[in-house]
Design a protein around this motif. Structure first.
Motif, PDB file in Angstrom:
ATOM      1  N   TYR A  94       0.835  -1.367  -0.123  1.00 12.20           N
ATOM      2  CA  TYR A  94      -0.113   0.186  -0.120  1.00 12.20           C
ATOM      3  C   TYR A  94       0.818   1.257  -0.162  1.00 12.20           C
ATOM      4  O   TYR A  94       0.772   2.238   0.543  1.00 12.20           O
ATOM      5  CB  TYR A  94      -1.079   0.032   1.413  1.00 12.20           C
ATOM      6  CG  TYR A  94      -1.676  -1.266   1.341  1.00 12.20           C
ATOM      7  CD1 TYR A  94      -2.525  -1.739   0.502  1.00 12.20           C
ATOM      8  CD2 TYR A  94      -1.801  -2.092   2.632  1.00 12.20           C
ATOM      9  CE1 TYR A  94      -3.397  -2.917   0.446  1.00 12.20           C
ATOM     10  CE2 TYR A  94      -2.426  -3.167   2.716  1.00 12.20           C
ATOM     11  CZ  TYR A  94      -3.347  -3.446   1.771  1.00 12.20           C
ATOM     12  OH  TYR A  94      -3.978  -4.522   1.828  1.00 12.20           O
ATOM     13  N   THR A 120       6.822  -3.304   7.889  1.00 11.41           N
ATOM     14  CA  THR A 120       5.312  -2.742   7.411  1.00 11.41           C
ATOM     15  C   THR A 120       4.638  -2.925   8.766  1.00 11.41           C
ATOM     16  O   THR A 120       5.133  -3.374   9.643  1.00 11.41           O
ATOM     17  CB  THR A 120       4.801  -3.609   6.552  1.00 11.41           C
ATOM     18  OG1 THR A 120       3.531  -3.081   6.321  1.00 11.41           O
ATOM     19  CG2 THR A 120       4.518  -5.262   6.974  1.00 11.41           C
ATOM     20  N   LEU A 168      -6.110  -5.757   8.937  1.00 12.13           N
ATOM     21  CA  LEU A 168      -7.011  -4.762   8.137  1.00 12.13           C
ATOM     22  C   LEU A 168      -5.874  -3.237   8.344  1.00 12.13           C
ATOM     23  O   LEU A 168      -5.806  -2.561   9.289  1.00 12.13           O
ATOM     24  CB  LEU A 168      -8.181  -4.511   9.006  1.00 12.13           C
ATOM     25  CG  LEU A 168      -8.934  -5.700   8.959  1.00 12.13           C
ATOM     26  CD1 LEU A 168     -10.379  -5.389   9.751  1.00 12.13           C
ATOM     27  CD2 LEU A 168      -9.567  -5.886   7.528  1.00 12.13           C
ATOM     28  N   TYR A 169      -5.454  -2.872   7.226  1.00 12.67           N
ATOM     29  CA  TYR A 169      -4.960  -1.676   6.878  1.00 12.67           C
ATOM     30  C   TYR A 169      -5.971  -0.372   6.737  1.00 12.67           C
ATOM     31  O   TYR A 169      -6.992  -0.850   6.099  1.00 12.67           O
ATOM     32  CB  TYR A 169      -3.873  -1.618   5.847  1.00 12.67           C
ATOM     33  CG  TYR A 169      -2.567  -2.471   5.941  1.00 12.67           C
ATOM     34  CD1 TYR A 169      -2.427  -3.504   6.207  1.00 12.67           C
ATOM     35  CD2 TYR A 169      -1.489  -1.463   6.214  1.00 12.67           C
ATOM     36  CE1 TYR A 169      -1.321  -4.200   6.617  1.00 12.67           C
ATOM     37  CE2 TYR A 169      -0.345  -1.978   6.462  1.00 12.67           C
ATOM     38  CZ  TYR A 169      -0.251  -3.544   6.718  1.00 12.67           C
ATOM     39  OH  TYR A 169       1.226  -4.246   6.817  1.00 12.67           O
ATOM     40  N   PRO A 171      -8.185   1.130   8.303  1.00 16.92           N
ATOM     41  CA  PRO A 171      -9.397   0.547   9.115  1.00 16.92           C
ATOM     42  C   PRO A 171     -10.505   1.716   9.153  1.00 16.92           C
ATOM     43  O   PRO A 171     -11.603   1.258   9.159  1.00 16.92           O
ATOM     44  CB  PRO A 171      -8.830   0.133  10.493  1.00 16.92           C
ATOM     45  CG  PRO A 171      -7.835   0.970  10.916  1.00 16.92           C
ATOM     46  CD  PRO A 171      -7.164   1.180   9.417  1.00 16.92           C
ATOM     47  N   VAL A 200      -3.384  -1.628  17.361  1.00 14.74           N
ATOM     48  CA  VAL A 200      -2.293  -0.703  17.585  1.00 14.74           C
ATOM     49  C   VAL A 200      -2.195   0.531  16.829  1.00 14.74           C
ATOM     50  O   VAL A 200      -2.442   0.632  15.588  1.00 14.74           O
ATOM     51  CB  VAL A 200      -1.025  -1.775  17.069  1.00 14.74           C
ATOM     52  CG1 VAL A 200       0.310  -0.758  17.408  1.00 14.74           C
ATOM     53  CG2 VAL A 200      -0.826  -2.958  17.818  1.00 14.74           C
ATOM     54  N   ARG A 201      -1.984   1.595  17.354  1.00 15.97           N
ATOM     55  CA  ARG A 201      -2.380   2.960  17.132  1.00 15.97           C
ATOM     56  C   ARG A 201      -0.895   3.390  17.147  1.00 15.97           C
ATOM     57  O   ARG A 201       0.070   3.551  18.047  1.00 15.97           O
ATOM     58  CB  ARG A 201      -3.343   3.656  17.640  1.00 15.97           C
ATOM     59  CG  ARG A 201      -3.813   5.041  17.224  1.00 15.97           C
ATOM     60  CD  ARG A 201      -4.935   5.499  17.851  1.00 15.97           C
ATOM     61  NE  ARG A 201      -5.077   6.819  17.407  1.00 15.97           N
ATOM     62  CZ  ARG A 201      -4.582   7.939  17.747  1.00 15.97           C
ATOM     63  NH1 ARG A 201      -3.864   7.899  19.030  1.00 15.97           N
ATOM     64  NH2 ARG A 201      -5.056   9.076  17.161  1.00 15.97           N
ATOM     65  N   ALA A 203       1.915   2.908  15.820  1.00 15.80           N
ATOM     66  CA  ALA A 203       3.085   1.708  16.354  1.00 15.80           C
ATOM     67  C   ALA A 203       4.752   2.553  15.782  1.00 15.80           C
ATOM     68  O   ALA A 203       4.714   3.177  14.907  1.00 15.80           O
ATOM     69  CB  ALA A 203       2.749   0.682  15.447  1.00 15.80           C
ATOM     70  N   ARG A 205       5.821   5.063  16.845  1.00 10.78           N
ATOM     71  CA  ARG A 205       5.591   6.598  16.826  1.00 10.78           C
ATOM     72  C   ARG A 205       5.186   7.125  18.147  1.00 10.78           C
ATOM     73  O   ARG A 205       4.894   6.431  19.055  1.00 10.78           O
ATOM     74  CB  ARG A 205       4.600   7.121  15.819  1.00 10.78           C
ATOM     75  CG  ARG A 205       4.959   6.680  14.380  1.00 10.78           C
ATOM     76  CD  ARG A 205       4.026   7.372  13.397  1.00 10.78           C
ATOM     77  NE  ARG A 205       4.152   6.812  12.057  1.00 10.78           N
ATOM     78  CZ  ARG A 205       3.517   6.665  11.197  1.00 10.78           C
ATOM     79  NH1 ARG A 205       2.239   7.305  11.190  1.00 10.78           N
ATOM     80  NH2 ARG A 205       3.517   6.165   9.924  1.00 10.78           N
ATOM     81  N   MET A 225      -7.189   6.176  11.365  1.00  8.41           N
ATOM     82  CA  MET A 225      -6.449   5.886  10.251  1.00  8.41           C
ATOM     83  C   MET A 225      -5.204   5.656  10.501  1.00  8.41           C
ATOM     84  O   MET A 225      -3.955   5.223   9.776  1.00  8.41           O
ATOM     85  CB  MET A 225      -6.179   7.037   9.293  1.00  8.41           C
ATOM     86  CG  MET A 225      -7.504   7.114   8.308  1.00  8.41           C
ATOM     87  SD  MET A 225      -7.799   5.634   7.249  1.00  8.41           S
ATOM     88  CE  MET A 225      -6.750   5.862   5.938  1.00  8.41           C
ATOM     89  N   SER A 227      -4.272   3.465  12.696  1.00  7.52           N
ATOM     90  CA  SER A 227      -4.145   2.368  13.617  1.00  7.52           C
ATOM     91  C   SER A 227      -4.251   1.148  12.728  1.00  7.52           C
ATOM     92  O   SER A 227      -4.670   1.339  11.360  1.00  7.52           O
ATOM     93  CB  SER A 227      -5.644   2.079  14.491  1.00  7.52           C
ATOM     94  OG  SER A 227      -5.923   3.247  14.773  1.00  7.52           O
TER      95      SER A 227
HETATM   96  N1  SAH Z   1       3.351   1.336   3.719  1.00  4.87           N
HETATM   97  C1  SAH Z   1       2.566   1.218   4.743  1.00  4.87           C
HETATM   98  C2  SAH Z   1       1.063   1.080   4.754  1.00  4.87           C
HETATM   99  C3  SAH Z   1       0.482   2.540   4.032  1.00  4.87           C
HETATM  100  S1  SAH Z   1      -1.310   2.253   4.318  1.00  4.87           S
HETATM  101  C4  SAH Z   1       3.201  -0.080   5.503  1.00  4.87           C
HETATM  102  O1  SAH Z   1       3.876  -1.097   4.856  1.00  4.87           O
HETATM  103  O2  SAH Z   1       2.960   0.030   6.756  1.00  4.87           O
HETATM  104  C5  SAH Z   1      -1.509   3.383   5.781  1.00  4.87           C
HETATM  105  C6  SAH Z   1      -2.072   2.559   6.840  1.00  4.87           C
HETATM  106  O3  SAH Z   1      -1.058   1.644   7.502  1.00  4.87           O
HETATM  107  C7  SAH Z   1      -2.686   3.021   8.117  1.00  4.87           C
HETATM  108  O4  SAH Z   1      -3.998   3.497   7.724  1.00  4.87           O
HETATM  109  C8  SAH Z   1      -2.633   2.099   9.061  1.00  4.87           C
HETATM  110  O5  SAH Z   1      -3.555   1.079   9.121  1.00  4.87           O
HETATM  111  C9  SAH Z   1      -1.210   1.393   8.842  1.00  4.87           C
HETATM  112  N2  SAH Z   1      -0.182   2.062   9.399  1.00  4.87           N
HETATM  113  C10 SAH Z   1       1.206   2.558   8.772  1.00  4.87           C
HETATM  114  N3  SAH Z   1       1.772   3.101   9.694  1.00  4.87           N
HETATM  115  C11 SAH Z   1       1.300   2.704  10.864  1.00  4.87           C
HETATM  116  C12 SAH Z   1       1.879   2.820  12.270  1.00  4.87           C
HETATM  117  N4  SAH Z   1       2.900   3.284  12.683  1.00  4.87           N
HETATM  118  N5  SAH Z   1       1.018   2.331  13.470  1.00  4.87           N
HETATM  119  C13 SAH Z   1      -0.009   1.611  13.001  1.00  4.87           C
HETATM  120  N6  SAH Z   1      -0.648   1.573  11.858  1.00  4.87           N
HETATM  121  C14 SAH Z   1      -0.039   2.116  10.863  1.00  4.87           C
END
Ligand code: SAH
Length: 251
Positions: A94, A120, A168-169, A171, A200-201, A203, A205, A225, A227
């Protein structure tokens, strides 16, 4: 090997910089950014990286400007610059990698392109939750900006009926607050209400939070978004707050 490169031909490195802390970047990602003449990316990501690499030259663009951002990066590389195109997590999940290749073809760019993988969100979140991804797993984005909602829900159903763990990305966002509930209902009809779910929100950061709940109680947890939601399979259990999906080893 590629041929025909001349001195004016630059390089474009698509860098997944991980979830957001410098410790979770790969050495290769760090080197790609350090070596770049210019670092191009979404404003939020540029803000994160400029803390770690304050002396770089950045080119930040807002959300929904992905194609434009890619064209700029490809054109810079065509002019001979070494460009790092950054996206969070793994840029091939993504992320920006796909559009970069499409745009490079569109512009007929004869440049070197390299992808640097990153940690990821699913693997970062899994490490904070316990070990939920030990068995077959589906990654599904609930964003319908680029994919019809029916197709997303069909995939949720398919992953669910084959008893895969489901990450679920994207979400939830303000514009589409009910996708997560819809997905949870579909999964619940196959797996029952008590399946463990990890949220996890942020993560890795600032403001990181980790919660373990069940499918039926997912509405009580703050999800946005920033999470990622991991739904266990029918064998996933929680012990001492840790979510574990057994792989079948005999103890
Ligand atoms: N390329 C990214 C995904 C991008 S799509 C990857 O590989 O992680 C964006 C989504 O990724 C967010 O809506 C969330 O669902 C997830 N996401 C990205 N970074 C995040 C983080 N640090 N903590 C939690 N979810 C994260």
């Amino acid at each position: 090997m590629r041929t025909g490169l001349n001195d004016m031909t630059g390089k474009l490195t698509i860098v997944g910089f991980g979830p957001g802390s410098k410790e979770d970047m790969t050495l290769r990602a760090v080197k790609a950014i350090e070596d770049a003449d210019i670092v191009t990316g979404y404003t939020t990501y540029v803000d994160i990286l400029s803390e770690f690499f304050p002396n770089k030259k950045y080119n930040a663009t807002g959300m929904m400007k992905e194609v434009e951002r890619c064209r700029m990066a490809v054109r810079d590389a065509m002019e001979g610059l070494n460009v790092a195109m950054v996206s969070s997590g793994d840029s091939g999940i993504y992320g920006m990698a796909g559009i970069v290749y499409q745009v490079a073809d569109e512009l007929g760019a004869d440049i070197e392109i390299e992808a640097v993988p990153g940690v990821t969100a699913a693997s970062m979140a899994a490490s904070l939750l316990g070990a939920p991804l030990m068995h077959d797993t589906a990654l599904i984005s609930l964003s319908d900006l680029l994919t019809p909602l029916e197709l997303i829900m069909e995939r949720v159903k398919a992953a669910s009926s084959s008893d895969m763990v489901i990450c679920l990305y994207n979400p939830k966002s303000k514009g589409r607050s009910d996708h997560l509930e819809k997905a949870a209902d579909i999964i619940m009809s196959e797996r029952g209400p008590d399946v463990p779910v990890g949220v996890v929100r942020n993560a890795g950061r600032r403001g990181e939070s980790v919660e373990v709940t069940t499918l039926k109680d997912i509405g009580d947890v703050e999800v946005d978004m920033l999470s990622i939601v991991i739904v266990g399979n029918s064998e996933t259990y929680v012990s001492k707050g840790r979510m574990v999906t057994p792989r079948g080893y005999r103890l």
